[in-house]
Write a protein that holds these residues in place. Structure first.
Motif, PDB file in Angstrom:
ATOM      1  N   ASP A  11       0.843  -1.183   0.000  1.00 49.32           N
ATOM      2  CA  ASP A  11       0.000   0.000   0.000  1.00 49.32           C
ATOM      3  C   ASP A  11       0.891   1.251   0.000  1.00 49.32           C
ATOM      4  O   ASP A  11       1.743   1.403   0.869  1.00 49.32           O
ATOM      5  CB  ASP A  11      -0.876  -0.026   1.255  1.00 49.32           C
ATOM      6  N   VAL A  17       0.403   3.913   1.036  1.00 49.73           N
ATOM      7  CA  VAL A  17       0.227   4.688   2.259  1.00 49.73           C
ATOM      8  C   VAL A  17       1.467   4.552   3.148  1.00 49.73           C
ATOM      9  O   VAL A  17       1.779   5.435   3.938  1.00 49.73           O
ATOM     10  CB  VAL A  17      -1.057   4.244   2.982  1.00 49.73           C
ATOM     11  N   HIS A  18       2.223   3.461   2.980  1.00 50.99           N
ATOM     12  CA  HIS A  18       3.450   3.310   3.762  1.00 50.99           C
ATOM     13  C   HIS A  18       4.474   4.369   3.396  1.00 50.99           C
ATOM     14  O   HIS A  18       5.227   4.832   4.233  1.00 50.99           O
ATOM     15  CB  HIS A  18       4.053   1.922   3.550  1.00 50.99           C
ATOM     16  N   GLU A  39       3.587   7.292   2.051  1.00 51.04           N
ATOM     17  CA  GLU A  39       3.018   8.572   2.493  1.00 51.04           C
ATOM     18  C   GLU A  39       3.287   8.799   3.976  1.00 51.04           C
ATOM     19  O   GLU A  39       3.549   9.917   4.412  1.00 51.04           O
ATOM     20  CB  GLU A  39       1.522   8.599   2.210  1.00 51.04           C
ATOM     21  N   ALA A  40       3.203   7.707   4.751  1.00 55.78           N
ATOM     22  CA  ALA A  40       3.466   7.840   6.187  1.00 55.78           C
ATOM     23  C   ALA A  40       4.896   8.318   6.408  1.00 55.78           C
ATOM     24  O   ALA A  40       5.168   9.093   7.326  1.00 55.78           O
ATOM     25  CB  ALA A  40       3.229   6.515   6.886  1.00 55.78           C
ATOM     26  N   SER A  86      -4.440  -2.672   1.700  1.00 51.88           N
ATOM     27  CA  SER A  86      -5.614  -2.551   2.543  1.00 51.88           C
ATOM     28  C   SER A  86      -6.772  -2.313   1.616  1.00 51.88           C
ATOM     29  O   SER A  86      -6.903  -1.246   1.066  1.00 51.88           O
ATOM     30  CB  SER A  86      -5.462  -1.372   3.483  1.00 51.88           C
ATOM     31  N   LYS A  94      -9.391  -1.149   1.163  1.00 46.65           N
ATOM     32  CA  LYS A  94     -10.187   0.057   0.992  1.00 46.65           C
ATOM     33  C   LYS A  94      -9.446   1.157   0.221  1.00 46.65           C
ATOM     34  O   LYS A  94      -8.253   1.282   0.283  1.00 46.65           O
ATOM     35  CB  LYS A  94     -10.566   0.602   2.373  1.00 46.65           C
ATOM     36  N   PRO A 124      -3.851   6.183  -4.442  1.00 45.80           N
ATOM     37  CA  PRO A 124      -3.575   7.600  -4.246  1.00 45.80           C
ATOM     38  C   PRO A 124      -2.755   8.141  -5.408  1.00 45.80           C
ATOM     39  O   PRO A 124      -2.358   7.400  -6.289  1.00 45.80           O
ATOM     40  CB  PRO A 124      -2.778   7.630  -2.962  1.00 45.80           C
ATOM     41  N   ASP A 125      -2.558   9.431  -5.370  1.00 45.04           N
ATOM     42  CA  ASP A 125      -1.828  10.051  -6.467  1.00 45.04           C
ATOM     43  C   ASP A 125      -0.448   9.425  -6.595  1.00 45.04           C
ATOM     44  O   ASP A 125       0.172   9.040  -5.621  1.00 45.04           O
ATOM     45  CB  ASP A 125      -1.684  11.548  -6.208  1.00 45.04           C
ATOM     46  N   ARG A 167      -5.956  14.993   2.673  1.00 46.11           N
ATOM     47  CA  ARG A 167      -4.703  14.827   1.925  1.00 46.11           C
ATOM     48  C   ARG A 167      -4.213  16.165   1.369  1.00 46.11           C
ATOM     49  O   ARG A 167      -3.011  16.372   1.208  1.00 46.11           O
ATOM     50  CB  ARG A 167      -4.890  13.815   0.804  1.00 46.11           C
ATOM     51  N   LEU A 225      -0.254  15.714   0.655  1.00 45.80           N
ATOM     52  CA  LEU A 225      -0.124  14.492  -0.147  1.00 45.80           C
ATOM     53  C   LEU A 225      -0.802  14.644  -1.501  1.00 45.80           C
ATOM     54  O   LEU A 225      -0.614  13.839  -2.394  1.00 45.80           O
ATOM     55  CB  LEU A 225      -0.725  13.300   0.605  1.00 45.80           C
ATOM     56  N   PHE A 247      -3.160   7.187   9.581  1.00 45.89           N
ATOM     57  CA  PHE A 247      -3.890   6.701   8.421  1.00 45.89           C
ATOM     58  C   PHE A 247      -4.901   5.628   8.816  1.00 45.89           C
ATOM     59  O   PHE A 247      -4.742   4.937   9.812  1.00 45.89           O
ATOM     60  CB  PHE A 247      -2.923   6.097   7.399  1.00 45.89           C
ATOM     61  N   ALA A 283      -0.660   1.997   8.229  1.00 41.05           N
ATOM     62  CA  ALA A 283       0.620   2.259   7.556  1.00 41.05           C
ATOM     63  C   ALA A 283       1.808   2.042   8.482  1.00 41.05           C
ATOM     64  O   ALA A 283       2.751   2.821   8.490  1.00 41.05           O
ATOM     65  CB  ALA A 283       0.641   3.669   6.973  1.00 41.05           C
ATOM     66  N   TRP A 296       5.130   0.283   9.229  1.00 34.14           N
ATOM     67  CA  TRP A 296       6.108  -0.368   8.344  1.00 34.14           C
ATOM     68  C   TRP A 296       6.451  -1.751   8.866  1.00 34.14           C
ATOM     69  O   TRP A 296       6.985  -1.887   9.981  1.00 34.14           O
ATOM     70  CB  TRP A 296       7.359   0.503   8.236  1.00 34.14           C
TER      71      TRP A 296
END
Ligand SMILES: Nc1ncnc2c1ncn2[C@@H]1O[C@H](COP(=O)(O)OP(=O)(O)OP(=O)(O)O)[C@@H](O)[C@H]1O
Ligand SMILES: [Mg+2]
Lengths: 585, 379
Positions: free
Chosen positions: A196, A198-199, A201-202, A305, A307, A311-312, B58, B63, B98, B102, B104
């Protein structure tokens, strides 16, 4: 008392096994196991035994009393086995490293960034995989051999003195890398899709820069994919024959696979010593494959995930177009340019050119070579042989693989695990070794398929069984067992259910597996090296043979023809795959 | 409360969003949204699935880049496409939790939480101290060496929170952080989160589609619909003065029915006739006139039912159709002149039986009307 109890309790399971081996189903699995053993285990066993024998293989004659370590002592004592190992491993390391860098970068670029044409890039990035290594080696010899390579001539004419040497470690490692990078690409692309974003992004939200995030988050997350694809490529490079044979010898770089071939083919033949060297090679590949399984089994990060939308994509900003040019330029460089060179040679009447001017001389171009090649009886004969061998492999192979895949995936018959295991063994067995094993087996067996196309077909069926069984298993797994069960509940027998339900549903998958087999067997070289006679020569062998004799023009024509056939097959496979996704969605 | 906010308003808001628009294709996922978040405030973005909450968050995080509008953090512009300003996520100093955690998987709990500090090149003992204190804050001190892959959902959520808190972010963003957890855990973490926010005083924007969560956590709720903010207010305001049927439906399980104003009564009251012919007195804000089409909103908790109170001015005849016992309360569905109407009676007793004829009392000051916006159309 206790002894009696122990003995009965021990007997009952064995009696069940005994009974089940004689039930029709048990007998069926036993037959399958026997067939697979005969096809895959026996040749390897024969090779291993042969490596301990003092005399070359002869029909019906194994002198068990003469087991000896002399072959091993000889190849180890020769001293150059270390040199062989060094060259083989070093080139494989360079090639693997290059493949990792190229494959992973292209995968990242195509999947995670907003590089222009990203989906196209993803598709073309695996194109080099469809170039047969033999053809790739020819092309790079034509392009970058130190003296007469086209690129070098062009560089010299421009007054530059940077001679490329494709016969060096670097050169061979480069050719290894470009044609095996797609394997890495496929693994890493799949891994990137499973992680994902999102990892990442985090990490940005934690203040990490793009670059830092790439190294500390993205890279570690795809590390399992990098490791296992790297090991796979490493094994494939160690056993590779075509590229070392074409590009290694001129630069005095001797590879294990090439040496085995020389030992068998050059007079005096040293089949026993070659077998000992083959066993060494087998040990290396088996060890690496076992390591790969451990790596693959241990950890792989799947963190999708369900859902949410994608993302961009990572915005590359001003680097967008330069990176796109780099990516597409690379693909053009490694796919199109070699074929352009082959086409040039195929059209060129004489091969004496030393300047750009001579290269550009259009008067030298003609279709004569094509006419010559198409009328050559050896070329025509071996093309036919290749077709027959491919068709034979597909017919025998797909029947066998389907049966194995069905038993493994859809039944709980005893012995299916063993079936599965034997079927994937050839992953660790180089094609050259299978070929050598067949040589041993069939010379000592009484029924004469040695010297026919059948021995090549059977060797191919053994060699490609992992790919075949997996492809067909893949399409069987996708069929909900309840579809099959409901057919059985309707009163249909197994055969009827197979014919009316399972095979039709799995058909697109079976068909693409069949095309994959066609592709693999049409281009295979190493497996057939020891199994052909003058009348059963296959197309790749003829190309290789002509190359050794210096008929470069003919080889170029043949390489183009082979690629054309393979390209048609690939297009067919893509079409089928598209139709399949239409059916099931 | 209002006074306090006015006092705070004297400083610049922590986060200012002005006319922010983000388009995907032709469709605006966020459509000209404007709002401020004050220092220490907990703002909740509430709205149904697909209304643009995540996109909004976002955009604030950096983001995603907006197409129009401005975002200011601490008075500094961080996104302003008209001026070509865009500060990337990693430079904004915002913490984010999130929805999918998220965490790691290749790092343990400690390393996950320490990451933002390592990025900021803090010293080893400093990192250790801060990570340990933030892990203690979220109740994970014992798990600090565990691999992230072995954590439960609730634990992962706490790690994600710790990671977002550890570097003292200027602003904390949450994207439905509790929606992947089971109900019990969700309620507990909700309490903890509120407590944590009260203690740390961190300014937060929290996205959810769960109104119960929003009402409990928020100082202020922004209700979103189709990329627009349709109402802003404290939970109580939204509850008692919804400005549209959408907000009323979303924020509560109120009884809502259409009607027409018959006459304005004195003292901000009006009499309304419903589609099925019922007449009742309701409260209004002084903007209705005779003949207006309106929606009447009545919260089930505000009504009473009884068997013997007929004859009261705001009492109506009704019959109990069904009842659902909910432990601490009972929800009755009544047939009121042919329309269904819900009433919630608090207490663990449920004395009235299905089929009983009852008197329904609707306190006139608790029945509200929302004038139908002609642009919204009639239904
Ligand atoms: N990357 C994208 N590409 C195209 N459309 C998008 C993208 N991200 C969001 N959208 C669209 O924008 C709209 C708002 O999406 P968003 O994710 O912000 O909704 P949400 O309120 O967070 O919903 P949910 O509660 O389901 O998370 C949706 O209609 C969605 O289809
Ligand atoms: Mg969302």
């Amino acid at each position: 008392m206790t002894g009696l109890a122990a003995s009965t309790s021990r007997r009952s399971p064995s009696r069940r096994l005994f009974a089940s081996a004689f039930s029709p189903r048990g007998a069926f699995v036993a037959c399958l196991l026997a067939a697979l053993t005969f096809l895959i285990v026996l040749p390897v066993l024969a090779l291993v035994i042969g490596s301990f024998l003092p005399t070359p293989p002869r029909a019906l004659a194994i002198d068990w009393s003469g087991l000896t370590l002399a072959n091993y002592r000889e190849i180890l004592g020769e001293g150059n086995v270390l040199a062989l190992l060094r060259v083989t491993l070093a080139a494989a390391v360079i090639g693997t490293a290059g493949a990792l860098v190229i494959g992973a970068s292209l995968a990242w670029l195509a999947i995670r960034t907003d590089v222009p044409g990203r989906s196209l890039l993803e598709n073309v990035a695996i194109l080099p995989m469809f170039v047969p290594p033999l053809v790739g080696a020819f092309a790079w010899d034509i392009l970058a051999s130190p003296k007469s390579g086209i690129i070098n001539i062009a560089l010299r004419s421009l007054g530059l003195d940077a001679a490329l040497n494709i016969y060096s470690f670097g050169g061979i490692g480069f050719v290894f890398a470009i044609y095996y990078a797609p394997y890495v690409h496929l693994f890493v692309a799949a891994a990137l899709r499973n992680i994902d974003p999102v990892h990442e992004e985090a990490a940005w939200m934690s203040g990490a820069s793009r670059w830092r995030c790439l190294w500390q988050i993205t890279l570690p997350l795809v590390l399992p994919a990098l490791l296992s694809s790297g090991l796979l490529v490493f094994v494939l490079l160690i056993e590779l024959f075509a590229i070392p044979a074409i590009l290694g010898e001129p630069g005095n770089l001797h590879f294990m696979s090439v040496r085995i071939w020389e030992m068998v083919g050059f007079t005096p033949p040293k089949v026993n010593q070659a077998s000992a060297l083959g066993v060494l090679m087998l040990l290396i590949t088996v060890t690496l494959v076992l390591i790969q399984y451990r790596v693959l089994g241990k950890r792989s990060f799947v963190t999708v995930s369900g859902k949410g939308l994608r993302p961009d994509l990572l915005a590359l900003g001003t680097a967008r177009w330069p990176l796109a040019c780099l990516g597409f330029g690379y693909i053009l460089f490694v796919v199109l340019m070699p074929y352009a060179a082959l086409l040039f040679i195929a059209l060129r009447k004489n091969l004496f050119y030393a300047t750009l001017g001579a290269l550009a001389d259009t008067r030298q171009l003609s279709l004569d070579q094509f006419a010559l090649a198409f009328s050559d009886p050896v070329v025509r004969g071996s093309f036919l042989n290749s077709l027959l061998v491919s068709l034979g492999t597909v017919t025998v192979g797909s029947l066998l693989y389907f049966t194995i895949a069905y038993v493994v995936q859809r039944t709980n018959l005893k012995g299916r695990r063993a079936l599965d295991l034997i079927a994937i063994l050839p992953i660790a067995i180089p094609g050259l070794i299978i070929g050598l094993g067949y040589l041993w087996t069939w010379i000592s067996l009484p029924f004469g398929i040695y010297g026919t196309l059948w021995i090549i077909i059977l060797a191919y069926v053994s060699q490609f069984s992992p790919q075949g069984v997996r492809a067909i298993s893949g399409s069987l797994v996708q069929i909900d067992p309840e579809l099959e069960e409901s057919s059985r509940l309707c009163g249909a027998g197994l055969a009827y259910t197979l014919r009316r339900i399972v095979v039709p549903l799995a058909w697109p998958g079976i068909l693409s597996a069949m095309i994959l087999l066609l592709i693999l067997s049409f281009r295979e070289l190493a497996t057939a090296l020891f199994l052909y006679t003058s009348t059963t020569q296959v197309f790749s062998l003829t190309m290789f043979d002509f190359w050794l004799r210096g008929s470069t023009n003919l080889v170029a024509v043949m390489a183009l023809v082979q690629t054309l056939v393979l390209a048609l097959l690939v297009l067919l496979a893509r079409r089928i795959r598209r139709e399949r996704t239409q059916i099931f969605t | 409360m209002a006074f306090e906010r006015a006092a705070l308003k004297s400083q610049a808001p922590k986060c200012q969003v002005e006319a922010l628009t983000k388009r995907y294709g032709a469709r605006a996922a966020v459509d000209a949204v404007t709002f401020d978040v004050d220092e220490g405030e907990f703002v909740v973005l509430l709205g149904p699935s697909g209304c643009g909450k995540t996109t909004m968050l976002r955009l604030v995080a950096g983001l995603a880049a907006p197409d129009e509008g401005r975002i200011r953090l601490d008075g500094k512009s961080v996104a302003d496409p008209a001026r070509d300003v865009f500060v990337r996520a990693e430079r904004r100093g915002i913490g984010m939790v999130f929805q999918s955690y998220a965490i790691w998987p290749h790092m343990n709990v400690f390393e996950n939480v320490a990451y933002p500090l390592r990025v900021r090149r803090q010293r080893g003992e400093e990192i250790k101290r801060k990570v340990e204190s933030v892990l203690a804050l979220v109740g994970l001190s014992a798990e600090s060496r565990r691999s992230a892959a072995q954590l439960s959902g609730g634990q992962m959520q706490r790690v994600a929170l710790a990671r977002a808190l550890v570097f003292d972010p200027t602003l904390l963003l949450f994207d439905e952080p509790l929606s992947n957890l089971d109900l019990k855990l969700r309620e507990r973490l909700r309490l903890e989160l509120k407590e944590l926010q009260r203690r740390t005083g961190l300014t937060s924007i929290y996205v959810t589609h769960d109104q119960a969560e929003a009402v409990e956590l928020a100082d202020r709720i922004l209700v979103m619909e189709n990329g627009r903010v349709v109402q802003v207010g404290a939970p109580r305001e939204l509850y008692h003065q919804p400005q549209s049927r959408f907000v009323a439906e979303f924020i509560s399980t109120a009884n809502i029915f259409a009607g027409q104003v018959l006459a304005r009564l004195a003292d901000d009251f009006a009499s309304v006739k419903t589609m099925t012919g019922r007449e009742l007195a309701v409260r209004h804000d002084g903007t209705v006139s005779e003949g207006d089409l309106v929606d009447v909103v009545i919260h089930p908790e505000d009504c009473r039912i009884s068997v013997d109170e007929s004859g009261r001015p705001d009492g109506y005849q009704a019959r109990i159709v069904s009842r659902r016992y909910q432990g601490t309360s009972t929800r009755y569905t009544l047939d009121w002149a042919g329309e269904m109407f819900d009433v919630v009676v608090l207490g663990s007793e449920a004395p009235l039986a299905e089929g009983a004829e009852v008197t329904l009392t609707v306190p006139r000051e608790r029945a509200r009307i929302i004038v139908r916006n002609s642009a919204r159309g009639t239904r």
